[in-house]
Design a protein around this motif. Structure first.
Motif, PDB file in Angstrom:
ATOM      1  N   LEU A   7       0.834  -1.205   0.000  1.00  0.00           N
ATOM      2  CA  LEU A   7       0.000   0.000   0.000  1.00  0.00           C
ATOM      3  C   LEU A   7       0.872   1.259   0.000  1.00  0.00           C
ATOM      4  CD1 LEU A   7      -2.943  -0.766   2.457  1.00  0.00           C
ATOM      5  CD2 LEU A   7      -3.075  -0.259   0.025  1.00  0.00           C
ATOM      6  N   THR A   8       1.922   1.260   0.839  1.00  0.00           N
ATOM      7  CA  THR A   8       2.821   2.422   0.879  1.00  0.00           C
ATOM      8  C   THR A   8       3.484   2.622  -0.475  1.00  0.00           C
ATOM      9  OG1 THR A   8       3.266   1.766   3.147  1.00  0.00           O
ATOM     10  CG2 THR A   8       4.641   3.489   2.224  1.00  0.00           C
ATOM     11  N   THR A   9       3.909   1.494  -1.099  1.00  0.00           N
ATOM     12  CA  THR A   9       4.528   1.591  -2.419  1.00  0.00           C
ATOM     13  C   THR A   9       3.573   2.218  -3.419  1.00  0.00           C
ATOM     14  OG1 THR A   9       5.628  -0.462  -1.849  1.00  0.00           O
ATOM     15  CG2 THR A   9       5.849   0.284  -4.097  1.00  0.00           C
ATOM     16  N   THR A  43      11.974   7.486  -5.933  1.00  0.00           N
ATOM     17  CA  THR A  43      12.557   6.243  -6.442  1.00  0.00           C
ATOM     18  C   THR A  43      13.388   5.566  -5.365  1.00  0.00           C
ATOM     19  OG1 THR A  43      12.716   7.376  -8.550  1.00  0.00           O
ATOM     20  CG2 THR A  43      13.842   5.279  -8.361  1.00  0.00           C
ATOM     21  N   VAL A  44      14.178   6.370  -4.626  1.00  0.00           N
ATOM     22  CA  VAL A  44      14.996   5.818  -3.537  1.00  0.00           C
ATOM     23  C   VAL A  44      14.104   5.103  -2.532  1.00  0.00           C
ATOM     24  CG1 VAL A  44      16.551   6.397  -1.663  1.00  0.00           C
ATOM     25  CG2 VAL A  44      16.742   7.582  -3.822  1.00  0.00           C
ATOM     26  N   LEU A  45      12.988   5.768  -2.161  1.00  0.00           N
ATOM     27  CA  LEU A  45      12.093   5.159  -1.170  1.00  0.00           C
ATOM     28  C   LEU A  45      11.477   3.876  -1.715  1.00  0.00           C
ATOM     29  CD1 LEU A  45      10.298   8.235   0.362  1.00  0.00           C
ATOM     30  CD2 LEU A  45      12.171   6.902   1.272  1.00  0.00           C
ATOM     31  N   ILE A  46      11.089   3.891  -3.016  1.00  0.00           N
ATOM     32  CA  ILE A  46      10.503   2.686  -3.629  1.00  0.00           C
ATOM     33  C   ILE A  46      11.494   1.528  -3.551  1.00  0.00           C
ATOM     34  CG2 ILE A  46       9.862   1.677  -5.838  1.00  0.00           C
ATOM     35  CD1 ILE A  46       7.660   3.308  -5.365  1.00  0.00           C
ATOM     36  N   ILE A  47      12.769   1.807  -3.885  1.00  0.00           N
ATOM     37  CA  ILE A  47      13.762   0.724  -3.848  1.00  0.00           C
ATOM     38  C   ILE A  47      13.902   0.194  -2.424  1.00  0.00           C
ATOM     39  CG2 ILE A  47      16.149   0.096  -4.325  1.00  0.00           C
ATOM     40  CD1 ILE A  47      16.213   2.312  -6.394  1.00  0.00           C
ATOM     41  N   ALA A  48      13.905   1.106  -1.432  1.00  0.00           N
ATOM     42  CA  ALA A  48      14.004   0.658  -0.048  1.00  0.00           C
ATOM     43  C   ALA A  48      12.816  -0.223   0.322  1.00  0.00           C
ATOM     44  CB  ALA A  48      14.083   1.870   0.887  1.00  0.00           C
ATOM     45  N   LEU A  49      11.611   0.168  -0.123  1.00  0.00           N
ATOM     46  CA  LEU A  49      10.418  -0.626   0.193  1.00  0.00           C
ATOM     47  C   LEU A  49      10.471  -1.986  -0.489  1.00  0.00           C
ATOM     48  CD1 LEU A  49       7.764   2.200  -0.022  1.00  0.00           C
ATOM     49  CD2 LEU A  49       8.091   0.712   1.922  1.00  0.00           C
ATOM     50  N   ILE A  50      10.954  -1.999  -1.753  1.00  0.00           N
ATOM     51  CA  ILE A  50      11.032  -3.270  -2.478  1.00  0.00           C
ATOM     52  C   ILE A  50      12.003  -4.214  -1.769  1.00  0.00           C
ATOM     53  CG2 ILE A  50      11.802  -4.318  -4.649  1.00  0.00           C
ATOM     54  CD1 ILE A  50      10.603  -1.968  -6.100  1.00  0.00           C
ATOM     55  N   THR A  51      13.087  -3.634  -1.174  1.00  0.00           N
ATOM     56  CA  THR A  51      14.009  -4.458  -0.396  1.00  0.00           C
ATOM     57  C   THR A  51      13.260  -5.248   0.668  1.00  0.00           C
ATOM     58  OG1 THR A  51      15.601  -2.690  -0.638  1.00  0.00           O
ATOM     59  CG2 THR A  51      16.128  -4.388   0.941  1.00  0.00           C
ATOM     60  N   ILE A  53       9.924  -5.849   0.744  1.00  0.00           N
ATOM     61  CA  ILE A  53       8.877  -6.721   0.207  1.00  0.00           C
ATOM     62  C   ILE A  53       9.484  -8.043  -0.266  1.00  0.00           C
ATOM     63  CG2 ILE A  53       7.207  -6.990  -1.655  1.00  0.00           C
ATOM     64  CD1 ILE A  53       6.722  -3.968  -1.494  1.00  0.00           C
ATOM     65  N   THR A  54      10.624  -7.948  -0.989  1.00  0.00           N
ATOM     66  CA  THR A  54      11.205  -9.173  -1.531  1.00  0.00           C
ATOM     67  C   THR A  54      12.132  -9.863  -0.553  1.00  0.00           C
ATOM     68  OG1 THR A  54      13.054  -7.966  -2.457  1.00  0.00           O
ATOM     69  CG2 THR A  54      11.151  -8.245  -3.872  1.00  0.00           C
ATOM     70  N   GLY A  55      12.677  -9.108   0.420  1.00  0.00           N
ATOM     71  CA  GLY A  55      13.594  -9.711   1.378  1.00  0.00           C
ATOM     72  C   GLY A  55      15.022  -9.828   0.877  1.00  0.00           C
ATOM     73  N   HIS A  56      15.317  -9.255  -0.286  1.00  0.00           N
ATOM     74  CA  HIS A  56      16.705  -9.234  -0.767  1.00  0.00           C
ATOM     75  C   HIS A  56      17.432  -8.044  -0.153  1.00  0.00           C
ATOM     76  CE1 HIS A  56      14.984 -11.584  -4.219  1.00  0.00           C
ATOM     77  NE2 HIS A  56      15.976 -12.335  -3.813  1.00  0.00           N
ATOM     78  N   ALA A  57      18.236  -8.284   0.892  1.00  0.00           N
ATOM     79  CA  ALA A  57      18.850  -7.169   1.623  1.00  0.00           C
ATOM     80  C   ALA A  57      19.855  -6.403   0.767  1.00  0.00           C
ATOM     81  CB  ALA A  57      19.526  -7.687   2.885  1.00  0.00           C
ATOM     82  N   ASP A  58      20.351  -7.040  -0.313  1.00  0.00           N
ATOM     83  CA  ASP A  58      21.371  -6.367  -1.134  1.00  0.00           C
ATOM     84  C   ASP A  58      20.815  -5.161  -1.888  1.00  0.00           C
ATOM     85  OD1 ASP A  58      22.960  -8.346  -0.282  1.00  0.00           O
ATOM     86  OD2 ASP A  58      22.903  -9.520  -2.132  1.00  0.00           O
ATOM     87  N   LEU A  59      19.493  -5.175  -2.127  1.00  0.00           N
ATOM     88  CA  LEU A  59      18.907  -4.093  -2.918  1.00  0.00           C
ATOM     89  C   LEU A  59      19.077  -2.736  -2.250  1.00  0.00           C
ATOM     90  CD1 LEU A  59      15.554  -5.419  -4.366  1.00  0.00           C
ATOM     91  CD2 LEU A  59      17.404  -4.351  -5.617  1.00  0.00           C
ATOM     92  N   ILE A  60      19.255  -2.719  -0.912  1.00  0.00           N
ATOM     93  CA  ILE A  60      19.346  -1.450  -0.208  1.00  0.00           C
ATOM     94  C   ILE A  60      20.572  -0.664  -0.675  1.00  0.00           C
ATOM     95  CG2 ILE A  60      20.708  -2.138   1.806  1.00  0.00           C
ATOM     96  CD1 ILE A  60      17.518  -0.126   2.040  1.00  0.00           C
ATOM     97  N   ASP A  61      21.614  -1.384  -1.115  1.00  0.00           N
ATOM     98  CA  ASP A  61      22.799  -0.701  -1.639  1.00  0.00           C
ATOM     99  C   ASP A  61      22.454   0.102  -2.890  1.00  0.00           C
ATOM    100  OD1 ASP A  61      24.379  -1.738   0.346  1.00  0.00           O
ATOM    101  OD2 ASP A  61      24.833  -3.554  -0.793  1.00  0.00           O
ATOM    102  N   VAL A  62      21.539  -0.476  -3.694  1.00  0.00           N
ATOM    103  CA  VAL A  62      21.104   0.240  -4.905  1.00  0.00           C
ATOM    104  C   VAL A  62      20.449   1.554  -4.507  1.00  0.00           C
ATOM    105  CG1 VAL A  62      19.696   0.102  -6.970  1.00  0.00           C
ATOM    106  CG2 VAL A  62      20.785  -1.944  -6.085  1.00  0.00           C
ATOM    107  N   ALA A  63      19.601   1.493  -3.449  1.00  0.00           N
ATOM    108  CA  ALA A  63      18.928   2.713  -2.993  1.00  0.00           C
ATOM    109  C   ALA A  63      19.956   3.745  -2.531  1.00  0.00           C
ATOM    110  CB  ALA A  63      17.967   2.378  -1.858  1.00  0.00           C
TER     111      ALA A  63
END
Lengths: 97, 116, 161
Positions: A7-9, A43-51, A53-63
């Motif tokens: 919902l936040t996304t 976009t930064v916040l979306i990437i953090a939220l997707i991290t 949702i999916t549980g892939h902790a590595d994505l936070i580096d992308v953010a």
């Protein structure tokens, strides 16, 4: 849990759509730059939220990297809009500090 | 019980963050002139990341992920005013005039006016 | 030299904290990137230039906490204005900046921009020109709570506001 994150996304996607409306409407180039700046922050916040949702902790580096690049991109676009030249050293503003 | 409380707090922060983001976006579309729209962008760039990151931090507790989230938040909060100021300054130098209402600047605020 | 060592230590700590992978090759790459950043900083002649006691004061976290509270308050005000735009009265005001150091003045301008409702347009040695969205935000800045807080942060004001 996931529902709240999704919902936040969605809410942030809606914000991005509104920012995009302003970026398309203008009227000045600075309106567009401002809207794109908001778009990048979201976009930064979306990437953090997707991290989360999916549980892939590595994505936070992308953010993290996106947050850094977004700022540089805004300053670069601003300079390009003002001087039509990315490499010029003086940006035409008298700094009196 | 305690975990439940933290969860609810985190959900509230996340949803509130989303709402604040939408309000900021709405202002970006709706406000009349360029300099007022800068303020709307300010809403979407300060309180919204603050609440969303707070909500996510409450989810993960103390971990590497939290450290990175806090770094992201710090970076966003440090760069947002710089970018806003740069855009405002550039627009001003380029001749975009701020719309100013002079009439009732020292009278009471909050009254509806017809000059917006 | 002191600043170079401090910068290297800070960058190395940051790298170690963010990386999370500790293998010889990765560590070597990290050391290389730290050295590169320090070299670029030296070439740009920014090492130690912006050194200021403000940056290390115990007052800074307190100031940040207060600033976050101000941001929340200002956001509520601006959110209300967005939902009912008739209350908007844009104004351009100029407030004095009585602070000694450049860092304090820049902190002042940045804090004003960070709280929605006021956007700093021009900062000189003596004054700060601000675009305010409505009378309330303008009056709040003119009243000077933020300026006093920064004077306190800088240490030029002995009593706490």
């Amino acid at each position: 849990m996931t529902l709240v994150l999704v919902l936040t996304t969605m809410a942030i996607f809606a914000t991005m759509a509104l920012a995009l409306v302003r970026a398309l409407k203008g009227p000045t180039v600075y309106d567009r730059i401002n809207a794109v700046n908001v778009f990048g922050t979201k976009t930064v916040l979306i990437i953090a939220l997707i991290t989360y949702i999916t549980g892939h902790a590595d994505l936070i580096d992308v953010a993290l990297v996106y947050a850094l690049i977004n700022f540089i991109a805004i300053v670069a676009v601003l300079k390009l809009a003002k001087t039509r030249d990315l490499a010029s050293s003086s940006d035409g503003v008298v700094d009196d500090v | 019980m305690f975990d439940m409380l933290i969860d609810i707090l985190s959900w509230a922060c996340l949803l509130l963050g989303g709402l604040v983001g939408i309000i900021g976006g709405l202002g970006l579309v709706r406000l009349p002139d360029f300099f007022s729209r800068l303020h709307a962008a300010g809403v979407a760039e300060t309180l919204c990341p603050l609440l969303v990151v707070l909500g996510l931090v409450l989810q993960s507790g103390i971990s590497l992920l939290t450290l990175k989230l806090v770094l992201i938040l710090l970076f966003l909060l440090f760069t947002a005013p710089t970018a806003t100021h740069a855009v405002a300054r550039a627009a001003l130098v380029d001749g975009v005039e701020p719309e100013v209402t002079e009439d009732d600047s020292e009278s009471t605020s909050g009254e509806p006016s017809s000059n917006t | 030299m002191r600043y170079i060592i401090a910068l290297t230590l800070i960058l190395a700590t940051l790298w170690l904290a963010v990386s999370g992978v500790y293998k010889p090759l990765i560590l070597l790459l990290g050391a290389g990137s730290v050295a590169l950043v320090v070299w670029i900083a030296l070439r740009m002649e920014v090492v130690g230039e912006e050194h200021n006691p403000i940056l290390y004061s115990w007052r800074l976290p307190l100031y940040w906490a207060w600033l976050v509270w101000q941001i929340v308050r200002a956001n509520l005000n601006v959110a209300r204005l967005i939902l009912s735009p008739r209350g908007i009265r844009p104004r351009v005001i100029t407030v004095p900046t009585p602070h000694r150091s450049t860092v304090a003045r820049v902190t002042y301008a940045n804090s004003a921009t960070l709280t929605p409702g006021t956007v700093s347009l021009l900062l000189t040695k003596k004054e700060l020109t601000v675009h305010a969205l409505d009378t309330r935000s303008a009056e709040e800045l003119e009243e000077g709570a933020l300026a006093r807080r920064i004077a306190w942060l800088e240490g030029s004001d002995t009593e706490q506001p």
